[in-house]
Design a protein around this motif. Structure first.
Motif, short mmCIF file in Angstrom:
data_model
loop_
_atom_site.label_atom_id
_atom_site.label_comp_id
_atom_site.label_asym_id
_atom_site.label_seq_id
_atom_site.Cartn_x
_atom_site.Cartn_y
_atom_site.Cartn_z
N GLY A 1 102.22 -100.73 -34.88
CA GLY A 1 103.44 -100.23 -34.27
C GLY A 1 103.19 -98.92 -33.55
O GLY A 1 102.05 -98.48 -33.41
N PRO A 2 104.27 -98.30 -33.09
CA PRO A 2 104.15 -97.02 -32.40
C PRO A 2 103.50 -95.97 -33.29
O PRO A 2 103.61 -96.02 -34.51
CB PRO A 2 105.61 -96.65 -32.09
N GLN A 3 102.84 -95.01 -32.65
CA GLN A 3 102.22 -93.92 -33.40
C GLN A 3 102.50 -92.60 -32.70
O GLN A 3 102.69 -92.55 -31.49
CB GLN A 3 100.72 -94.14 -33.57
N THR A 4 102.52 -91.52 -33.49
CA THR A 4 102.76 -90.19 -32.96
C THR A 4 101.43 -89.48 -32.80
O THR A 4 100.62 -89.44 -33.73
CB THR A 4 103.69 -89.40 -33.90
N LEU A 5 101.22 -88.93 -31.59
CA LEU A 5 100.00 -88.17 -31.30
C LEU A 5 100.37 -86.72 -31.05
O LEU A 5 101.40 -86.43 -30.44
CB LEU A 5 99.31 -88.74 -30.06
N THR A 6 99.54 -85.80 -31.51
CA THR A 6 99.78 -84.36 -31.35
C THR A 6 98.80 -83.80 -30.32
O THR A 6 97.63 -84.16 -30.30
CB THR A 6 99.59 -83.63 -32.69
N THR A 7 99.31 -82.90 -29.48
CA THR A 7 98.47 -82.28 -28.46
C THR A 7 97.40 -81.41 -29.11
O THR A 7 97.56 -80.95 -30.24
CB THR A 7 99.31 -81.43 -27.49
N SER A 8 96.32 -81.16 -28.37
CA SER A 8 95.21 -80.37 -28.91
C SER A 8 95.62 -78.95 -29.26
O SER A 8 95.03 -78.34 -30.15
CB SER A 8 94.04 -80.36 -27.92
N ASP A 9 96.65 -78.41 -28.58
CA ASP A 9 97.11 -77.06 -28.87
C ASP A 9 98.22 -77.04 -29.93
O ASP A 9 98.71 -75.98 -30.29
CB ASP A 9 97.58 -76.35 -27.59
N GLY A 10 98.62 -78.21 -30.41
CA GLY A 10 99.64 -78.31 -31.45
C GLY A 10 101.05 -78.03 -30.98
O GLY A 10 101.97 -77.95 -31.78
N LEU A 11 101.26 -77.89 -29.67
CA LEU A 11 102.58 -77.51 -29.14
C LEU A 11 103.54 -78.68 -28.99
O LEU A 11 104.74 -78.49 -28.93
CB LEU A 11 102.43 -76.83 -27.78
N ALA A 12 103.02 -79.89 -28.90
CA ALA A 12 103.89 -81.03 -28.64
C ALA A 12 103.34 -82.29 -29.30
O ALA A 12 102.16 -82.38 -29.61
CB ALA A 12 104.02 -81.24 -27.13
N GLN A 13 104.25 -83.24 -29.48
CA GLN A 13 103.89 -84.55 -29.99
C GLN A 13 104.57 -85.60 -29.12
O GLN A 13 105.67 -85.36 -28.61
CB GLN A 13 104.38 -84.76 -31.42
N ILE A 14 103.91 -86.74 -28.94
CA ILE A 14 104.55 -87.87 -28.29
C ILE A 14 104.32 -89.11 -29.14
O ILE A 14 103.33 -89.21 -29.86
CB ILE A 14 104.04 -88.11 -26.84
N THR A 15 105.26 -90.02 -29.06
CA THR A 15 105.13 -91.31 -29.72
C THR A 15 104.74 -92.32 -28.66
O THR A 15 105.40 -92.42 -27.62
CB THR A 15 106.45 -91.71 -30.41
N VAL A 16 103.65 -93.03 -28.91
CA VAL A 16 103.12 -93.99 -27.94
C VAL A 16 103.17 -95.40 -28.53
O VAL A 16 103.27 -95.57 -29.75
CB VAL A 16 101.68 -93.63 -27.51
N THR A 17 103.09 -96.37 -27.65
CA THR A 17 103.15 -97.76 -28.08
C THR A 17 101.87 -98.17 -28.81
O THR A 17 100.84 -97.52 -28.71
CB THR A 17 103.35 -98.71 -26.89
N ASP A 18 101.99 -99.26 -29.52
CA ASP A 18 100.86 -99.83 -30.24
C ASP A 18 99.71 -100.07 -29.28
O ASP A 18 99.90 -100.52 -28.15
CB ASP A 18 101.31 -101.15 -30.87
N GLY A 19 98.53 -99.73 -29.70
CA GLY A 19 97.34 -99.97 -28.89
C GLY A 19 96.91 -98.78 -28.05
O GLY A 19 95.82 -98.79 -27.48
N MET A 20 97.75 -97.75 -27.97
CA MET A 20 97.36 -96.54 -27.24
C MET A 20 96.65 -95.60 -28.20
O MET A 20 97.01 -95.50 -29.37
CB MET A 20 98.56 -95.82 -26.62
N SER A 21 95.64 -94.89 -27.70
CA SER A 21 94.94 -93.91 -28.51
C SER A 21 94.51 -92.74 -27.64
O SER A 21 94.49 -92.85 -26.41
CB SER A 21 93.72 -94.55 -29.20
N LYS A 22 94.18 -91.63 -28.31
CA LYS A 22 93.72 -90.45 -27.57
C LYS A 22 92.46 -90.78 -26.78
O LYS A 22 91.63 -91.56 -27.24
CB LYS A 22 93.45 -89.27 -28.51
N THR A 23 92.34 -90.15 -25.62
CA THR A 23 91.20 -90.39 -24.75
C THR A 23 90.94 -89.15 -23.91
O THR A 23 91.76 -88.24 -23.87
CB THR A 23 91.46 -91.61 -23.83
N THR A 24 89.82 -89.13 -23.24
CA THR A 24 89.56 -88.12 -22.21
C THR A 24 89.29 -88.83 -20.88
O THR A 24 88.76 -88.26 -19.95
CB THR A 24 88.35 -87.23 -22.59
N LEU A 25 89.70 -90.08 -20.81
CA LEU A 25 89.44 -90.95 -19.67
C LEU A 25 89.91 -90.36 -18.34
O LEU A 25 89.24 -90.50 -17.33
CB LEU A 25 90.14 -92.29 -19.93
#
Length: 135
Positions: free
Chosen positions: A1-25
């Protein structure tokens, strides 16, 4: 299901759909978070800027959202954007809009959000190919 990701500076979070993950793409040096599902060609990033930097003197959330919208529109061809809407996200003032446009001949669909919180303007941008917009 959806997951919450936190920014590298800890200032913000977003909830993304299933299958999305952190990247540097996307290799965006300004982004404090980049996420992708490359198989669905779905991407998102967050950029946080202090509202106290000299370049933003005199800005409020509306003028900042206008700046983001203008800068993004200038980077695309055949831009068609919806009006900016006022909203709140987790109790913070926010603005949102969507747009279509082409870059390098590829037609894309974008969703934008700008959230003012804790002395920062947090830009959230998600995009996919226009022909995948409804998936």
């Amino acid at each position: 299901g959806p997951q919450t990701l936190t920014t590298s500076d800890g200032l913000a979070q977003i909830t993304v759909t299933d299958g999305m993950s952190k990247t540097t793409l996307m290799e965006n040096p300004d982004a404090s978070l980049q996420a992708a599902n490359i198989f669905r060609e779905l991407y998102a990033l967050v950029i946080s800027e202090s509202s106290s930097i000299p370049e933003l003197t005199g800005f409020d959330i509306d003028s900042y959202a206008d700046l983001v919208r203008t800068n993004h529109s200038a980077s695309l061809n055949s831009v068609n954007a919806t009006p900016i809407e006022s909203t709140t996200i987790n109790g913070h003032p926010a603005r949102k809009w969507s747009a279509t446009g082409s870059a390098d001949g590829v037609e894309c669909f974008f969703i934008f959000g700008v959230v003012e919180a804790g002395g920062y303007y947090n830009q959230v941008m998600a995009w996919t190919l226009e022909d995948r917009r409804s998936t």
